[in-house]
Design an enzyme around this catalytic site. Structure first.
Site, mmCIF file in Angstrom:
data_model
loop_
_atom_site.group_PDB
_atom_site.id
_atom_site.type_symbol
_atom_site.label_atom_id
_atom_site.label_comp_id
_atom_site.label_asym_id
_atom_site.label_seq_id
_atom_site.Cartn_x
_atom_site.Cartn_y
_atom_site.Cartn_z
ATOM 1 N N ASP A 67 29.458 46.700 51.009
ATOM 2 C CA ASP A 67 29.643 47.711 50.127
ATOM 3 C C ASP A 67 28.670 47.739 48.800
ATOM 4 O O ASP A 67 28.704 46.232 48.691
ATOM 5 C CB ASP A 67 30.835 48.880 49.085
ATOM 6 N N ASP A 136 45.337 49.130 44.100
ATOM 7 C CA ASP A 136 45.794 50.449 44.863
ATOM 8 C C ASP A 136 45.528 49.886 45.901
ATOM 9 O O ASP A 136 45.949 51.544 46.857
ATOM 10 C CB ASP A 136 44.566 51.977 44.014
ATOM 11 N N HIS A 138 43.581 49.237 48.028
ATOM 12 C CA HIS A 138 41.822 50.142 48.578
ATOM 13 C C HIS A 138 41.548 48.394 49.042
ATOM 14 O O HIS A 138 41.312 46.918 48.814
ATOM 15 C CB HIS A 138 40.793 49.745 48.536
ATOM 16 N N GLU A 143 39.028 54.356 49.334
ATOM 17 C CA GLU A 143 40.063 54.161 48.281
ATOM 18 C C GLU A 143 41.427 55.595 48.742
ATOM 19 O O GLU A 143 41.268 55.581 49.877
ATOM 20 C CB GLU A 143 39.223 55.167 47.139
HETATM 21 P P1 PGA Z 1 38.498 41.757 42.756
HETATM 22 O O1 PGA Z 1 38.192 43.219 43.763
HETATM 23 O O2 PGA Z 1 38.518 40.690 43.451
HETATM 24 O O3 PGA Z 1 37.846 41.305 41.593
HETATM 25 O O4 PGA Z 1 40.007 41.394 42.103
HETATM 26 C C1 PGA Z 1 39.197 43.435 44.166
HETATM 27 C C2 PGA Z 1 38.427 44.773 45.134
HETATM 28 O O5 PGA Z 1 38.633 45.636 44.794
HETATM 29 O O6 PGA Z 1 38.759 44.538 46.248
#
Ligand code: PGA
Length: 260
Positions: A67, A136, A138, A143
């Site tokens: 992404d 959350d 994802h 999302e």
């Molecule tokens: P993070 O993000 O590794 O910074 O916790 C994980 C994600 O949102 O995929």
């Protein structure tokens, strides 16, 4: 799903790196799906170490990132182009022309997304997709309520994701609201999945991914549908798993299992 629970972030990162290195040693021209975020940093550090100390070779590798934020130029210090260059690509020998990261500045998102999907196919598909998990639940920027068969597309970020990511920006208002992301369906087509998670803040999302129902409310739960999903956790992120004893039993008994 295969779970590996390690005592620390460093041990978890090492174990995940060994998995990627094993694939590369068996298939030097592997296609690797890359992820950003703070969690995979340890894994990238280990891979860089293996490249420098043991000659782990990326010269035939192709990479596709999950992404990118919409609107940030590639040299913005919070763009995922910049992140990948600083934390991984500038330290290893992936050929520049083999690196694919979604464009957050394209003039035609629809056409770009179709091209990106097609490019993955033309390169033979992703052999192993590295993933993090959001608080959350994802994966990539899929999302809650993202279709489990979604493809690469433009996505509006959820408020908790904007809150989580605001720690990297000066002000919350600076966090982009839109992103371009591989879909859950795109991710599920990878031959193997490798998800890393650490810390208490991920314990709920991890429990729902592993033991909850398959639901678009927790897009990581789609890993339950994949025949070769490997999940690497530290003890804190594994803290809410009801069947943790069982996973650790499997892990302990694995070396003695009959060889295929
Ligand atoms: P993070 O993000 O590794 O910074 O916790 C994980 C994600 O949102 O995929």
């Amino acid at each position: 799903m295969e779970l590996t629970i390690k005592s620390s972030y460093e041990e978890m990162s090492k174990a995940a790196a060994v998995k990627v290195a094993d694939l590369l040693n068996a298939k030097p021209n592997a296609v690797i799906g890359m992820a950003t975020g703070s969690t995979p940093l340890g894994l990238y550090k280990e891979l860089v170490k293996m490249h420098k100390n043991e000659g782990l070779d990326f010269s035939q590798v192709t990479t596709f990132n999950l992404d990118e934020y919409v609107g940030l130029p590639v040299d913005h210090d919070q763009s995922y182009h910049y992140f990948m260059h600083e934390n991984f690509f500038k330290h290893v020998n992936v050929p520049h022309q083999n690196i694919y990261i979604p464009s957050g500045t394209t003039k035609n998102f629809k056409a770009f997304c179709a091209w990106y999907e097609n490019r993955i196919k033309e390169c033979g598909g992703v052999d192993i997709q590295i993933l993090g998990i959001g608080s959350d639940g994802h994966i990539a920027f899929n999302e809650p309520t993202s279709s489990l068969s979604s493809r690469t597309r433009l996505k509006t970020l959820a408020k908790p994701t904007i809150d989580d990511n605001s720690r990297f920006f000066e002000k919350r208002e600076d966090v982009p609201i839109y992103a371009i992301t591989m879909g859950v369906g795109t991710i599920l087509e990878s031959r193997e999945l490798l998800l890393v998670a650490n810390g208490k803040g991920k314990a709920d999302a991890v429990a729902q991914m592993v033991e909850g129902p398959v639901t678009s409310m927790i897009t990581a739960s789609a890993l339950q549908l994949h025949p070769s999903a490997h999940v690497f956790l530290d003890t804190e992120s594994a803290g809410n798993l009801k069947m943790r004893d069982y996973y650790e039993w499997i892990q302990a008994k694995k070396p003695g299992a009959p060889k295929l």
